[in-house]
Motif scaffolding. Structure first.
Motif, PDB file in Angstrom:
ATOM      1  N   TRP A  48      -9.616  11.618   7.033  1.00 16.64           N
ATOM      2  CA  TRP A  48      -8.944  12.735   7.570  1.00 16.64           C
ATOM      3  C   TRP A  48      -7.546  13.262   7.006  1.00 16.64           C
ATOM      4  N   VAL A  49      -6.942  12.052   7.061  1.00 14.37           N
ATOM      5  CA  VAL A  49      -5.421  12.086   6.670  1.00 14.37           C
ATOM      6  C   VAL A  49      -5.495  12.770   5.233  1.00 14.37           C
ATOM      7  N   LEU A  50      -6.138  12.556   4.394  1.00 17.37           N
ATOM      8  CA  LEU A  50      -6.210  13.070   2.926  1.00 17.37           C
ATOM      9  C   LEU A  50      -6.579  14.570   3.184  1.00 17.37           C
ATOM     10  N   ILE A  51      -7.588  14.961   3.994  1.00 15.48           N
ATOM     11  CA  ILE A  51      -7.999  16.212   4.183  1.00 15.48           C
ATOM     12  C   ILE A  51      -6.795  17.173   4.910  1.00 15.48           C
ATOM     13  N   SER A  52      -6.023  16.391   5.470  1.00 18.08           N
ATOM     14  CA  SER A  52      -4.837  17.128   6.163  1.00 18.08           C
ATOM     15  C   SER A  52      -3.912  17.818   5.285  1.00 18.08           C
ATOM     16  N   ALA A  53      -3.706  17.216   3.925  1.00 17.15           N
ATOM     17  CA  ALA A  53      -3.070  17.512   2.985  1.00 17.15           C
ATOM     18  C   ALA A  53      -3.472  18.842   2.371  1.00 17.15           C
TER      19      ALA A  53
ATOM     20  N   LEU B 297       4.654  17.305  -6.211  1.00 14.92           N
ATOM     21  CA  LEU B 297       5.361  16.702  -5.191  1.00 14.92           C
ATOM     22  C   LEU B 297       4.547  16.141  -4.068  1.00 14.92           C
ATOM     23  N   ILE B 298       3.764  17.396  -3.702  1.00 12.39           N
ATOM     24  CA  ILE B 298       2.867  17.233  -2.401  1.00 12.39           C
ATOM     25  C   ILE B 298       1.763  16.237  -2.660  1.00 12.39           C
ATOM     26  N   LEU B 299       1.180  16.542  -3.866  1.00 14.63           N
ATOM     27  CA  LEU B 299       0.122  15.547  -4.357  1.00 14.63           C
ATOM     28  C   LEU B 299       0.598  14.057  -4.443  1.00 14.63           C
ATOM     29  N   ALA B 300       1.844  13.894  -4.854  1.00 17.80           N
ATOM     30  CA  ALA B 300       2.318  12.554  -4.764  1.00 17.80           C
ATOM     31  C   ALA B 300       2.656  11.845  -3.510  1.00 17.80           C
ATOM     32  N   MET B 301       3.060  12.837  -2.604  1.00 17.23           N
ATOM     33  CA  MET B 301       3.012  12.339  -1.125  1.00 17.23           C
ATOM     34  C   MET B 301       1.948  11.896  -0.484  1.00 17.23           C
ATOM     35  N   ASN B 302       0.753  12.404  -0.857  1.00 14.70           N
ATOM     36  CA  ASN B 302      -0.706  12.707  -0.109  1.00 14.70           C
ATOM     37  C   ASN B 302      -1.662  11.905  -0.878  1.00 14.70           C
ATOM     38  N   LEU B 303      -1.817  11.839  -2.506  1.00 16.19           N
ATOM     39  CA  LEU B 303      -2.996  11.270  -2.957  1.00 16.19           C
ATOM     40  C   LEU B 303      -2.876   9.554  -2.860  1.00 16.19           C
ATOM     41  N   PRO B 304      -1.630   8.767  -2.710  1.00 13.68           N
ATOM     42  CA  PRO B 304      -1.401   7.438  -2.596  1.00 13.68           C
ATOM     43  C   PRO B 304      -2.101   7.223  -1.153  1.00 13.68           C
ATOM     44  N   ASN B 305      -2.383   8.000  -0.254  1.00 15.49           N
ATOM     45  CA  ASN B 305      -2.982   7.625   1.102  1.00 15.49           C
ATOM     46  C   ASN B 305      -4.124   6.917   0.737  1.00 15.49           C
ATOM     47  N   LEU B 306      -4.713   7.239  -0.375  1.00 13.74           N
ATOM     48  CA  LEU B 306      -6.117   6.736  -0.826  1.00 13.74           C
ATOM     49  C   LEU B 306      -6.100   5.171  -0.493  1.00 13.74           C
ATOM     50  N   ALA B 307      -4.625   4.642  -1.038  1.00 10.44           N
ATOM     51  CA  ALA B 307      -4.517   3.385  -0.727  1.00 10.44           C
ATOM     52  C   ALA B 307      -5.196   2.588   0.537  1.00 10.44           C
ATOM     53  N   TYR B 308      -4.825   3.558   1.699  1.00 12.02           N
ATOM     54  CA  TYR B 308      -5.378   2.896   2.872  1.00 12.02           C
ATOM     55  C   TYR B 308      -6.953   3.172   3.091  1.00 12.02           C
ATOM     56  N   PHE B 309      -7.610   4.142   2.458  1.00  9.23           N
ATOM     57  CA  PHE B 309      -8.970   4.026   2.499  1.00  9.23           C
ATOM     58  C   PHE B 309      -9.645   3.196   1.782  1.00  9.23           C
ATOM     59  N   PHE B 310      -8.931   2.712   0.735  1.00 10.33           N
ATOM     60  CA  PHE B 310      -9.358   1.634   0.099  1.00 10.33           C
ATOM     61  C   PHE B 310      -9.284   0.216   0.723  1.00 10.33           C
ATOM     62  N   LEU B 311      -8.121   0.141   1.502  1.00 12.10           N
ATOM     63  CA  LEU B 311      -7.922  -1.164   2.399  1.00 12.10           C
ATOM     64  C   LEU B 311      -8.848  -0.954   3.368  1.00 12.10           C
ATOM     65  N   SER B 312      -9.283   0.026   3.960  1.00 16.50           N
ATOM     66  CA  SER B 312     -10.334   0.037   5.077  1.00 16.50           C
ATOM     67  C   SER B 312     -11.619  -0.097   4.690  1.00 16.50           C
ATOM     68  N   THR B 313     -12.077   0.161   3.503  1.00 13.79           N
ATOM     69  CA  THR B 313     -13.474   0.028   2.879  1.00 13.79           C
ATOM     70  C   THR B 313     -13.553  -1.144   2.221  1.00 13.79           C
ATOM     71  N   ALA B 314     -12.675  -1.738   1.449  1.00 14.53           N
ATOM     72  CA  ALA B 314     -12.669  -2.969   0.751  1.00 14.53           C
ATOM     73  C   ALA B 314     -12.386  -4.285   1.485  1.00 14.53           C
TER      74      ALA B 314
END
Length: 436
Positions: free
Chosen positions: A403-408, A309-326
């Motif tokens: 940093w948000v991903l590391i915060s998890a 559940l914790i992974l599910a809540m935090n791993l999708p934050n990669l979507a923002y890193f993708f958006l900020s990169t792509a």
């Protein structure tokens, strides 16, 4: 406010509208205000700081909830704070045209927050007092459903409308119209509830209000002492606070990143486009994630589910890193990424609610301790919301999302240590002993 006795109406006539009225001012303070200030040129760190400070109201609401029992009826409190909240939103609409609009509007939004938090207490109490156990279970889905309809209405409908207005008039005037609509919505709900709500009369009080208030204070004191004497409570509190580390930051800076100009590292979306992706597709994904997260946890049990559940809540934050990169320009790609993030948020958040309910609130004062647990839950959100603007300003958007991903990581590690499932095991052992 005097409430006349009258035959009670069917719950379907008031439960949906009551929880819509509960959600609307919360989403105004938590998200809409930030988008408004972004459109009006405020810096991210100031938006995060001051809108985050408003969240402390929901942290401390359990401390004054017992004193509301001194009112004659729960309906009276609900109506009072719906009218008061509507009036406060109307004053925000006026204040946006003043030179010192930011300070005044923040003060008025604090009144909205106080009325909203107090209304939450009374609304939940009215629901419990007016419905049987069977009815409470029957309409539980309506509670969450229409609370999220308020999210859809505000972040989807009104933010899209604000974007339309911004193209045809000054920004302050556009948002004044939006807050005027919000005020009118709350006042109309209050007028409807004057007819629709059951009375929800509180227990009769003995003569002498001072004695009643003293008893309430002594009970509150005992509730708090008993809460902090629970075995392992400090580890549980740390777990609850850290659970929301990523969420508090991403839900604050995420919408501001979408609005920020591309030269500043943002996606440069118009207000209406943010409303379209965040308030429609992403909201539907959040609701779907919440439903599936509940079924998943019921299937595996909380102890075996928590890490996932914790992974599910935090791993999708990669979507923002993708958006900020792509830095995509296609609204479909952006909407898909945000929908994935919100689906994971809804899926994982179930774990925190169940942890508070099944591990923290168990005991003599279950309802009061659940309220304290949710107050600590809000504290975690607020603390990370407040600092998110300064962190983003220091790191830039792309590194901020890393940093948000590391915060998890801390809460993932804690999930392997904090006791989960103790009460489940005790109940199962007791049932087995009775059966044998």
């Amino acid at each position: 406010m005097r409430i006349e006795e009258k035959p009670e109406h069917h719950p379907a006539l008031w439960v949906p509208s009551l929880y819509f009225a509960e959600g609307l001012p919360y989403f105004v303070v938590a998200t809409i205000a930030g988008l408004m200030y972004k459109s009006m040129g405020m810096a991210n760190d100031q938006i995060a700081l001051w809108t985050g400070m408003l969240g402390f109201v929901w942290v401390f609401k359990p401390l004054w909830s017992p004193f509301l029992e001194a009112a004659r009826s729960k309906k009276a409190i609900v109506l009072l704070f719906q009218f008061f909240g509507g009036a406060s939103l109307g004053l925000v609409a006026l204040a946006l045209h003043w030179p010192n609009y930011f300070a005044v509007s923040i003060a008025l939004l604090a009144l909205v927050a106080i009325s909203s938090a107090t209304h939450d207490i009374a609304a939940d109490g009215l629901y419990i007092a007016s419905l049987s156990s069977t009815e409470q279970a029957t309409y539980a889905g309506w509670q969450g459903g229409f609370y999220n309809v308020a999210r859809f209405f505000s972040l989807g409908g009104l933010v899209v409308l604000a974007g339309y207005f911004e193209k045809h008039m000054p920004v302050a005037q556009a948002w004044s119209l939006i807050f005027g609509m919000l005020a009118l919505s709350m006042l109309l709900l209050a007028a409807y509830h004057l007819w629709a709500l059951p009375v929800g009369r509180n227990p009769e009080r003995p003569a002498g209000g001072k004695g009643v208030m003293r008893d309430v204070w002594l009970t509150l004191r005992e509730v708090i002492i008993d809460f902090f004497q629970k075995p392992g409570i400090w580890l549980a509190i740390l777990f609850i606070i850290l659970f929301r580390a990523g969420e508090g930051q991403i839900t604050t800076i995420g919408p501001l990143f979408l609005r920020a100009a591309r030269a500043e590292g943002g996606l440069g979306l118009a207000t209406a486009e943010v409303g379209a992706v965040y308030g429609t597709l992403a909201t539907v994904a959040f609701i779907g994630g919440s439903l599936l997260g509940g079924y998943f946890t019921a299937w595996r049990g909380l102890k075996r589910s928590m890490f996932f559940l914790i992974l599910a809540m935090n791993l999708p934050n990669l979507a923002y890193f993708f958006l900020s990169t792509a830095m995509p320009t296609n609204l479909g790609v952006i909407g898909a990424a945000l929908s994935l993030e919100m689906f994971g948020y809804g899926f994982g958040f179930v774990g925190l609610i169940l942890f508070i309910m099944q591990e923290v609130a168990v005991g003599k004062y279950q309802m009061a301790h659940y309220a304290l647990g949710t107050g600590i839950m809000q504290l975690g959100y607020v603390l990370f919301k407040i600092v998110s603007g300064s962190v983003q300003a220091a790191l830039g958007y792309q590194h901020f999302f890393l940093w948000v991903l590391i915060s998890a990581i801390p809460v993932l590690l804690l999930s392997r240590i904090v006791p989960i499932g103790r009460h489940e095991k005790a109940a199962a052992d007791a049932a087995q002993a009775v059966a044998s």
